[in-house]
Design a protein around this motif. Structure first.
Motif, PDB file in Angstrom:
ATOM      1  N   ASP A   1      53.201  45.760  40.388  1.00 20.60           N
ATOM      2  CA  ASP A   1      53.455  45.789  38.944  1.00 20.60           C
ATOM      3  C   ASP A   1      52.524  44.881  38.151  1.00 20.60           C
ATOM      4  N   ASN A   2      51.332  44.659  38.652  1.00 19.38           N
ATOM      5  CA  ASN A   2      50.338  43.916  37.883  1.00 19.38           C
ATOM      6  C   ASN A   2      49.450  44.904  37.135  1.00 19.38           C
ATOM      7  N   GLY A   3      48.866  44.458  36.005  1.00 24.92           N
ATOM      8  CA  GLY A   3      47.894  45.315  35.347  1.00 24.92           C
ATOM      9  C   GLY A   3      46.802  45.711  36.325  1.00 24.92           C
ATOM     10  N   ILE A   4      46.280  44.719  37.031  1.00 21.50           N
ATOM     11  CA  ILE A   4      45.324  44.911  38.133  1.00 21.50           C
ATOM     12  C   ILE A   4      45.824  44.052  39.274  1.00 21.50           C
ATOM     13  N   GLY A   5      45.992  44.633  40.443  1.00 22.74           N
ATOM     14  CA  GLY A   5      46.543  43.867  41.549  1.00 22.74           C
ATOM     15  C   GLY A   5      45.638  42.729  41.971  1.00 22.74           C
ATOM     16  N   LEU A   6      44.428  43.054  42.385  1.00 25.45           N
ATOM     17  CA  LEU A   6      43.512  42.051  42.927  1.00 25.45           C
ATOM     18  C   LEU A   6      42.086  42.443  42.605  1.00 25.45           C
ATOM     19  N   THR A   7      41.315  41.466  42.136  1.00 25.92           N
ATOM     20  CA  THR A   7      39.870  41.623  41.974  1.00 25.92           C
ATOM     21  C   THR A   7      39.174  40.513  42.749  1.00 25.92           C
ATOM     22  N   LEU A   8      38.225  40.899  43.584  1.00 26.98           N
ATOM     23  CA  LEU A   8      37.381  39.940  44.285  1.00 26.98           C
ATOM     24  C   LEU A   8      35.966  40.077  43.747  1.00 26.98           C
ATOM     25  N   ALA A   9      35.424  38.976  43.238  1.00 31.07           N
ATOM     26  CA  ALA A   9      34.084  38.979  42.659  1.00 31.07           C
ATOM     27  C   ALA A   9      33.180  38.102  43.508  1.00 31.07           C
ATOM     28  N   SER A  10      31.939  38.527  43.657  1.00 34.09           N
ATOM     29  CA  SER A  10      31.013  37.821  44.543  1.00 34.09           C
ATOM     30  C   SER A  10      30.643  36.460  43.981  1.00 34.09           C
ATOM     31  N   ASP A  11      30.107  35.648  44.864  1.00 36.86           N
ATOM     32  CA  ASP A  11      29.645  34.309  44.514  1.00 36.86           C
ATOM     33  C   ASP A  11      28.726  34.354  43.302  1.00 36.86           C
ATOM     34  N   GLY A  12      27.905  35.359  43.231  1.00 36.75           N
ATOM     35  CA  GLY A  12      26.984  35.513  42.116  1.00 36.75           C
ATOM     36  C   GLY A  12      26.118  36.710  42.379  1.00 36.75           C
ATOM     37  N   THR A  13      25.361  37.116  41.423  1.00 35.92           N
ATOM     38  CA  THR A  13      24.483  38.241  41.658  1.00 35.92           C
ATOM     39  C   THR A  13      23.269  37.785  42.456  1.00 35.92           C
ATOM     40  N   PHE A  14      22.706  38.699  43.230  1.00 34.86           N
ATOM     41  CA  PHE A  14      21.492  38.382  43.979  1.00 34.86           C
ATOM     42  C   PHE A  14      20.379  38.009  42.977  1.00 34.86           C
ATOM     43  N   PRO A  15      19.514  37.065  43.244  1.00 31.88           N
ATOM     44  CA  PRO A  15      19.371  36.328  44.501  1.00 31.88           C
ATOM     45  C   PRO A  15      20.142  35.015  44.560  1.00 31.88           C
ATOM     46  N   THR A  16      20.987  34.721  43.537  1.00 40.01           N
ATOM     47  CA  THR A  16      21.743  33.468  43.567  1.00 40.01           C
ATOM     48  C   THR A  16      22.709  33.440  44.729  1.00 40.01           C
ATOM     49  N   ASP A  17      23.414  34.523  44.936  1.00 37.08           N
ATOM     50  CA  ASP A  17      24.403  34.619  46.011  1.00 37.08           C
ATOM     51  C   ASP A  17      23.700  34.942  47.315  1.00 37.08           C
ATOM     52  N   GLU A  18      24.028  34.215  48.349  1.00 39.51           N
ATOM     53  CA  GLU A  18      23.385  34.465  49.632  1.00 39.51           C
ATOM     54  C   GLU A  18      24.021  35.604  50.407  1.00 39.51           C
ATOM     55  N   GLY A  19      25.093  36.167  49.833  1.00 40.25           N
ATOM     56  CA  GLY A  19      25.791  37.235  50.531  1.00 40.25           C
ATOM     57  C   GLY A  19      27.081  36.708  51.094  1.00 40.25           C
ATOM     58  N   SER A  20      28.161  36.976  50.408  1.00 38.49           N
ATOM     59  CA  SER A  20      29.430  36.350  50.780  1.00 38.49           C
ATOM     60  C   SER A  20      30.359  37.371  51.403  1.00 38.49           C
ATOM     61  N   SER A  21      31.427  36.843  52.004  1.00 40.39           N
ATOM     62  CA  SER A  21      32.433  37.691  52.630  1.00 40.39           C
ATOM     63  C   SER A  21      33.705  37.595  51.813  1.00 40.39           C
ATOM     64  N   LEU A  22      34.069  38.674  51.153  1.00 41.74           N
ATOM     65  CA  LEU A  22      35.302  38.745  50.379  1.00 41.74           C
ATOM     66  C   LEU A  22      36.150  39.846  50.992  1.00 41.74           C
ATOM     67  N   GLU A  23      37.372  39.518  51.349  1.00 46.85           N
ATOM     68  CA  GLU A  23      38.154  40.470  52.133  1.00 46.85           C
ATOM     69  C   GLU A  23      39.623  40.387  51.752  1.00 46.85           C
ATOM     70  N   VAL A  24      40.290  41.537  51.791  1.00 44.85           N
ATOM     71  CA  VAL A  24      41.747  41.582  51.714  1.00 44.85           C
ATOM     72  C   VAL A  24      42.235  42.447  52.858  1.00 44.85           C
ATOM     73  N   THR A  25      43.225  41.933  53.572  1.00 44.66           N
ATOM     74  CA  THR A  25      43.680  42.623  54.772  1.00 44.66           C
ATOM     75  C   THR A  25      45.187  42.462  54.939  1.00 44.66           C
ATOM     76  N   ASP A  26      45.804  43.416  55.611  1.00 44.37           N
ATOM     77  CA  ASP A  26      47.228  43.354  55.962  1.00 44.37           C
ATOM     78  C   ASP A  26      48.103  43.116  54.736  1.00 44.37           C
ATOM     79  N   SER A  27      47.846  43.839  53.674  1.00 46.11           N
ATOM     80  CA  SER A  27      48.536  43.588  52.407  1.00 46.11           C
ATOM     81  C   SER A  27      49.090  44.873  51.813  1.00 46.11           C
ATOM     82  N   ILE A  28      50.009  44.709  50.860  1.00 44.83           N
ATOM     83  CA  ILE A  28      50.694  45.835  50.227  1.00 44.83           C
ATOM     84  C   ILE A  28      50.422  45.800  48.735  1.00 44.83           C
ATOM     85  N   PHE A  29      50.082  46.964  48.174  1.00 42.41           N
ATOM     86  CA  PHE A  29      49.827  47.111  46.744  1.00 42.41           C
ATOM     87  C   PHE A  29      50.792  48.151  46.176  1.00 42.41           C
ATOM     88  N   VAL A  30      51.462  47.807  45.079  1.00 42.37           N
ATOM     89  CA  VAL A  30      52.409  48.715  44.428  1.00 42.37           C
ATOM     90  C   VAL A  30      52.033  48.829  42.957  1.00 42.37           C
TER      91      VAL A  30
END
Length: 1252
Positions: free
Chosen positions: A663-692
């Motif tokens: 019941d959230n407007g948006i459940g989850l947003t994952l945003a990267s460390d920054g746009t390339f080339p600032t960000d070295e390449g990050s790991s953003l993950e969601v697992t074993d979760s429920i969205f309604v």
């Protein structure tokens, strides 16, 4: 000097020093009240109220008085305070009742499942007014008026109306004006027959008459009243009132009245719960006492639906029950809903040791009276560095805090290490405090480390509640605290709301006008200014802006300035974050990202010091960027009913697991460390979760909930943001992100709004990544829109920004699309799509096989160029990109490209003098062929190198040589060659990766490969190039094969979706999901075949007439038994059912009952056997109706027992519930419940818990 205070006293001020000790006597019969302007404890002075081993048992109150206009300030402390300075000791230990718990049964508005009912009318009510009420729920079933004064036909109509009602319903009647003239003898006799009326036979002209009774239950079930009519026009009221009980034990009354007042007729009806509602709670609350105050948190979008109650004496209550004085106005959930624990927090506000402020009746002086009507100059408690000891437990703080810096209810000020590391034994703690109706925060931790804040309730306060101040605070643990109704305050820009932000401009530069949405409006219940702190088992249950915010100070601020090097907080690993709850917050439940402005206002940046600013969380071992990254784990987060975001996290690496979003407007947003080339390449993950998307928690209209509209099931509910706001479960912003082993439920668009399980950031300038991937997801049948890329219109605007157009993700295993190893992208992106793709119009997307990566382009001089890029196959379908930082020296573009393909690049106005091309997310030997359009006669210098971003060094520099023809280039594309065709105006070159990509990084371990083009063009005008620069012999490889709808994998994926049935506050608690669907006779006639009972994924179909029982072991969740009872056996009483329950259903059993086609019942019946399964009364079984029942065999009866009984003509009976297994109350052998999951974690931190 030792002083024992054994009676109340008033003193101007009190200083305890040089070995002085003040002790509150606990052996007195009366309450002790100490009233003073301030108390200062220092230099071996001590104040004691109780002790850890011997808590205070009486009632002690310290009252702090004084006004802000008084001249009574003390250096470092101000006025109206309790201060603990160097060498001082303060020990307050009151009785420690349970601090807070959760509802175990839903608390309905006005205490009734369907709310209360009230109707009053004067003229226009002539005749007999009738209300029909369900005796098992209190629900109003029917209402009508029969003008038996004027119309004889209405007499017949009334008889027919009553005859249609099922046996056992409550009937309330009241005469308006007059009802006798055309009331036939047959109808009068019928009312006597079915309701046992004594007065209806001789009811006369204008006589007030009221009746409440149970239909066809005999004369002893009816109450009625009649009054004679008088010529004065005032008769007195004929009142009929009768008490009833719902199936779940709520006592309620039905009232009908009729009267004349000064010549005017009046009638009315009421259905309302009786005073003294009994509330079921999760834990043993026998430590709560009559007269105590408690607060029940909102479980809706508005934090203002939190409600306070007093406790009444309740000798009949179980240990986990209380009786409240008053009735709730709003719905407060007490159950797991659609797999997410939405139970309302219930906090105890009363303690037997109190510190409170004496306040003025209204605001005065310079206390922001243009913003506050009330006096906000309360007392405060301040603890300074070098204190001897400080422990506070079982204390209530009321009306503390001031709207100025440094004066908070509890304030640890520059105290340093306050645990064993600082020499404190036992370590410093706050335990079981109640901080409410306060005027500046709850607990402030300022340059203090190692503090334990445990079981604190912070309610109705101004500004950030649990507050870390300068960004240096570390190793503090916030364990099982509850914060709710966190309102804006004035002290910091981040505390302020829009009005405050615009009106407080003392510290901006010049005439700068703050922008509320970006400078302010960030008030949070937990404001965590350094990631190295622990949050375990807390609840942020309603803030004006954010529940929990991890904010980053690029440098230490305030009095801690210079304590750590720039950027250290952003590099610091996250402490333990586990089993926290965030709901009823406006902006976000959890926010990880952003920072505060660490420079004072100046001409270059006129914004105020400590306004919201940018920062990036990128944790590394020991906060050293040269060392490995350390993932931040967000474990067991529950986020629901947050208007905007359930959670937002920017940075890397961040991993969400075992979380629930509903019941959230948006459940989850994952945003990267920054746009390339600032960000070295990050790991953003969601697992074993429920969205309604839209849960069964429909909320309550009111309480500052702005939006009330139709849900996807066509029933009204509260809504986030706006009736038209596009709801999204998981939002893809840029990436790379990974979504795996997650379950999605109830995302279905309506006529008003889009709702999708997977969505994308709207009006997004930041380009997406093909490394975004999804796997092992489960879309339940209630998901009507798996993916949505947006459409032009409200909220999406033109839907044509760079990120909108380049959105993409990789479906690794086909669990989302049915096509393994496929990519999902927007339908109009012809850099990605090819003839083999499948178009999905509802998604505005395509599904494609292929290999994809990104091309990162930097263009310099001139600025603000628009790039047009087209694939060889689709020259007339270019992708237009504006770039992410228009106006900057380097314009940046990041299109997603299909590998092993040829592309053209044009510019809309002019051509850049310098272009740098990075092949990112390319693996070794991946390539694309580029044709860049330049004015004819342009001279080039083309160089490749490998760029080390961490050091800024460059290696492997190689110059490109010109090739005489495109054919030469194509034949030897392994060499560093380029070809410029003066005829076509194109510069051709291959962009090929020489090294394999490393992990999640955009580049290889050697660095980022790139090609730099310097162009000396004879003109600044854009090149006029032919749209088809490539020869007839294709320069691209053939696209992947076509996807066919017939190839789609449709078989169920047994390993997809979240592994747990439900996400709850206690991660050790297991649940089963049960569903019951019963069929009425009308449903069977309409063609429905089978009723069913479902236990988790096991379905029991029921195709025969009668009742069907399924019995489940409440300890293990295993199905024990099934039994069918034919309709005739029900007809002859409930002996057979009762016998079955007693003989065959074992103790500690969950019992599920459904019905099908009860057409053979000769009459409506009441089944008393269900009282042995937890029903508070016999259950009505209606002929041709339906029954769904959830019960329990054993004692005590749990609060989750449910009954849904429908009469003929109503909707079929259905229920769904999540039932906890192996609860302590079940008495399961060998299953004695251990410590709460959060307790286990706290013990693992090796922190001494108070009282242990």
């Amino acid at each position: 000097m030792f002083l024992r205070l054994d009676s109340s006293a008033t003193v101007n001020s009190l200083v305890i020093e040089r070995g002085g000790v003040l002790v509150f006597d606990d052996n007195v019969t009366q309450d002790i009240v100490l009233k003073t302007r301030h108390i200062l404890i220092r230099d071996k002075g001590e104040l004691h109220i109780g002790s850890e081993n011997c808590p205070y048992s009486g009632t002690a109150t310290i009252v702090l008085y004084g006004k802000s206009t008084d001249q009574h300030e003390v250096h470092d402390f101000g006025s109206k305070f309790i201060g603990v300075d160097e060498g001082g000791a303060l020990e307050m230990h009151g009785r420690k009742p349970l601090s807070w718990t959760l509802l175990a049964r839903t608390l309905n508005p006005m205490g009734m499942q369907y709310g209360s009912y009230k109707f009053e009318r004067s003229w226009g009510s002539r005749g007999i007014n009738v209300r029909v009420v369900d005796d098992g729920t209190g629900q109003l079933l029917a209402a009508d008026r029969f003008d038996t004064h004027m119309f004889l036909n209405d007499s017949l109509r009334l008889r027919e109306f009553l005859n249609r009602q099922p046996t056992g319903v409550i009937v309330a009647m009241a005469v308006g004006d007059s009802a006798a003239k055309s009331l036939s003898p047959e109808t009068r006799e019928f009312i006597i027959q079915v309701l046992g009326s004594k007065f209806i036979k001789h009811l006369g002209y204008r006589q007030p008459w009221a009746l409440v009774g149970i239909l066809r239950a005999g004369p002893f079930s009816t109450t009625e009243s009649r009054r004679p009519y008088t010529l004065s026009g005032t008769t007195g009221a004929a009142i009929a009132r009768r008490e009833f009980c719902t199936y779940n034990g709520v006592r309620f009354t039905v009232t009908a009245y009729s009267e004349w007042v000064k010549g005017s007729p009046h009638i009315g009806f009421k259905v309302e719960a009786m005073k003294g509602l009994i509330v079921d709670l999760e834990d043993d609350v026998s430590s709560w006492r009559p007269g105590d105050r408690l607060v029940v948190a909102s479980t809706d979008y508005s934090m203002h639906q939190a409600e306070e109650f007093s406790l009444l004496a309740c000798p009949e209550c179980k240990p986990n029950q209380v009786k409240i004085d008053g009735k709730p106005h709003y719905l407060h959930m007490g159950e797991v809903v659609d797999g997410v624990d939405m139970r309302a927090e219930v906090g105890l506000l009363t303690r037997n040791i109190r510190v409170r402020s004496e306040m003025e009746s209204s605001c005065y002086g310079h206390n922001h009276c243009h913003l506050f009507q009330q006096d906000t100059f309360g007392g405060h408690i301040k603890i300074q560095k070098g204190f001897h000891s400080f422990h506070m437990a079982g204390v209530e703080l009321i009306g503390l805090g001031q709207q100025n810096r440094g004066s908070y209810p509890v304030h640890f000020h520059l105290a340093g290490d306050v645990d064993h590391k600082g020499g404190y034994d036992p370590p410093t703690y706050l335990d079981n405090l109640s901080i409410h109706h306060c005027f500046s925060r709850c607990v402030t931790v300022h340059a203090t480390h190692g503090l334990l804040v445990k079981d604190v309730v912070g309610y109705d306060t101004l500004g950030h509640c649990f507050f870390l101040e300068d960004g240096v605070e570390q190793r503090n643990t916030f364990y099982h605290n509850l914060g709710l109704l966190t309102r804006p305050g004035t002290i910091l820009p981040t505390d302020r709301d829009e009005t405050m932000c615009l009106s407080i401009r003392n510290n901006v530069y010049g005439d700068y006008t703050p922008v509320p949405s970006t400078d302010c409006m960030a008030v949070s219940t937990f404001w965590i200014a350094n990631p190295n702190n622990n949050l375990i088992g807390n609840a942020a249950a309603g803030s004006q802006d954010v529940g929990m915010w991890f904010i980053f100070h690029r440098v230490a601020t305030g009095l801690s300035e210079g304590w750590y090097p720039e950027g250290q907080a952003e590099l610091t690993p996250l402490g333990v974050f586990k089993n926290n709850r965030v709901h009823s917050n406006f902006k976000a439940g959890l926010f990880i990202g952003k920072g505060v402005k660490t420079t004072h206002a100046n001409a270059a940046n006129p914004r105020e010091y400590l306004t919201i600013d940018n920062a990036r969380f990128r944790p590394h071992l020991h906060a050293d960027p040269a060392k490995p990254r350390v993932a931040a784990h967000i474990d067991g987060l529950i986020a629901f009913k947050n208007n905007d975001h359930g959670a937002w996290a920017r940075g890397g690496d961040v991993i969400f697991r075992n979380c629930g979003f509903a019941d959230n407007g948006i459940g989850l947003t994952l945003a990267s460390d920054g746009t390339f080339p600032t960000d070295e390449g990050s790991s953003l993950e969601v697992t074993d979760s429920i969205f309604v998307g839209e849960s069964s928690n429909v909320g309550s209209h009111g309480g500052q909930n702005r939006y009330w509209g139709e849900g996807s099931n066509n029933k009204y509910r509260t809504l986030p943001r706006n009736k038209t706001f596009p709801i999204r479960g998981f939002q893809v912003y840029d990436g790379p992100v990974r979504l795996t082993r997650c379950t999605f439920k109830k995302f279905s668009p309506t006529a008003d709004r889009f709702s999708s399980a997977i969505g994308f950031s709207m009006k997004n300038a930041w380009q997406g990544s093909p490394q975004n991937n999804i796997s092992a997801v489960k879309m339940e049948r209630t998901v009507g829109l798996n993916v949505f890329f947006g459409r032009p219109g409200q909220w999406f605007a033109a839907n044509d920004m760079d990120g909108d157009k380049t959105s993409i993700f990789h479906d690794l295993d086909g669990s989302l699309t049915g096509y393994p190893d496929s990519y999902v992208a927007r339908a109009d992106n012809y850099l990605i799509r090819h003839p083999g793709c499948l178009t999905v119009p509802r998604w505005n997307g395509v599904i494609c096989h292929g290999q994809y990566a990104q091309l990162y382009i930097q263009a310099r001089r001139p600025e603000n160029l628009t790039l047009l890029m087209a694939r060889e196959r689709y020259p007339s379908r270019p992708l237009t990109l504006q770039g992410v930082n228009r106006g900057a020296p380097y314009q940046q573009y990041q299109p997603v490209v299909m590998l092993q393909q040829a592309y053209t690049i044009h510019w809309d106005s002019g051509v850049p003098e310098e272009i740098i091309l990075y092949p990112i997310n390319f693996n070794r030997e991946d390539w694309i062929l580029l044709a860049l359009c330049f004015p004819r006669g342009t001279a080039f210098k083309v160089v490749s190198d490998i760029y080390q971003r961490d050091s800024g060094r460059v290696q492997g520099v190689a110059h490109y040589d010109p090739a005489p023809s495109l054919g030469t280039l194509q034949e030897d594309h392994g060499r560093k060659l380029y070809h410029y065709s003066n005829r076509t105006g194109y510069l051709f070159l291959y962009l090929r990766a020489a090294h394999s990509r490393q992990g999640h990084s955009y580049c290889s371990e050697h660095g980022c490969e790139r090609v730099k083009i310097q162009a000396g063009a004879p003109s600044s005008a854009p090149g006029a190039c032919h749209p088809h620069p490539f020869p007839e012999k294709k320069s691209s490889r053939d696209p992947p094969r076509r996807l066919w709808a017939s190839e789609r994998v449709t078989s169920p994926c047994p390993f997809c979706g979240a592994p747990q049935v439900a996400v709850s506050t206690d991660p050790l608690q297991q649940y089963i999901r049960v569903q019951v669907l019963s069929l009425s006779s009308a449903s069977v006639q309409q063609g429905l075949k089978s009723a069913f009972i479902k236990v988790n994924e096991e379905v029991f179909l029921f195709g025969m007439k009668g009742l069907f029982f399924v019995v489940v072991d409440a300890c293990t969740g295993h199905v024990r038994d099934r039994r069918h009872f034919q309709t005739p056996s029900v007809t002859h009483g409930d002996f057979a059912i009762e016998s079955y329950i007693i003989r065959a259903v074992k103790e500690r059993s969950i019992v599920l009952v459904c019905s099908r086609d009860l057409v053979d019942l000769p009459r409506d019946s009441r089944i008393s056997a269900f009282t042995k399964l937890g029903s508070a009364k016999p259950i009505s079984l209606f002929r041709k109706g339906s029954l769904a029942f959830l019960g329990y065999r054993g004692q005590p009866s749990p609060p989750w027992v449910r009954t849904v009984s429908r009469a003929w003509g109503e909707d079929w009976a259905t229920l769904q519930h999540y039932i906890p297994l192996a609860l302590r109350g079940y008495g399961c052998p060998g299953r004695e419940q251990g410590p709460h999951g959060a307790n286990t974690i706290l013990g693992g931190l090796s922190l001494r818990r108070p009282g242990s």
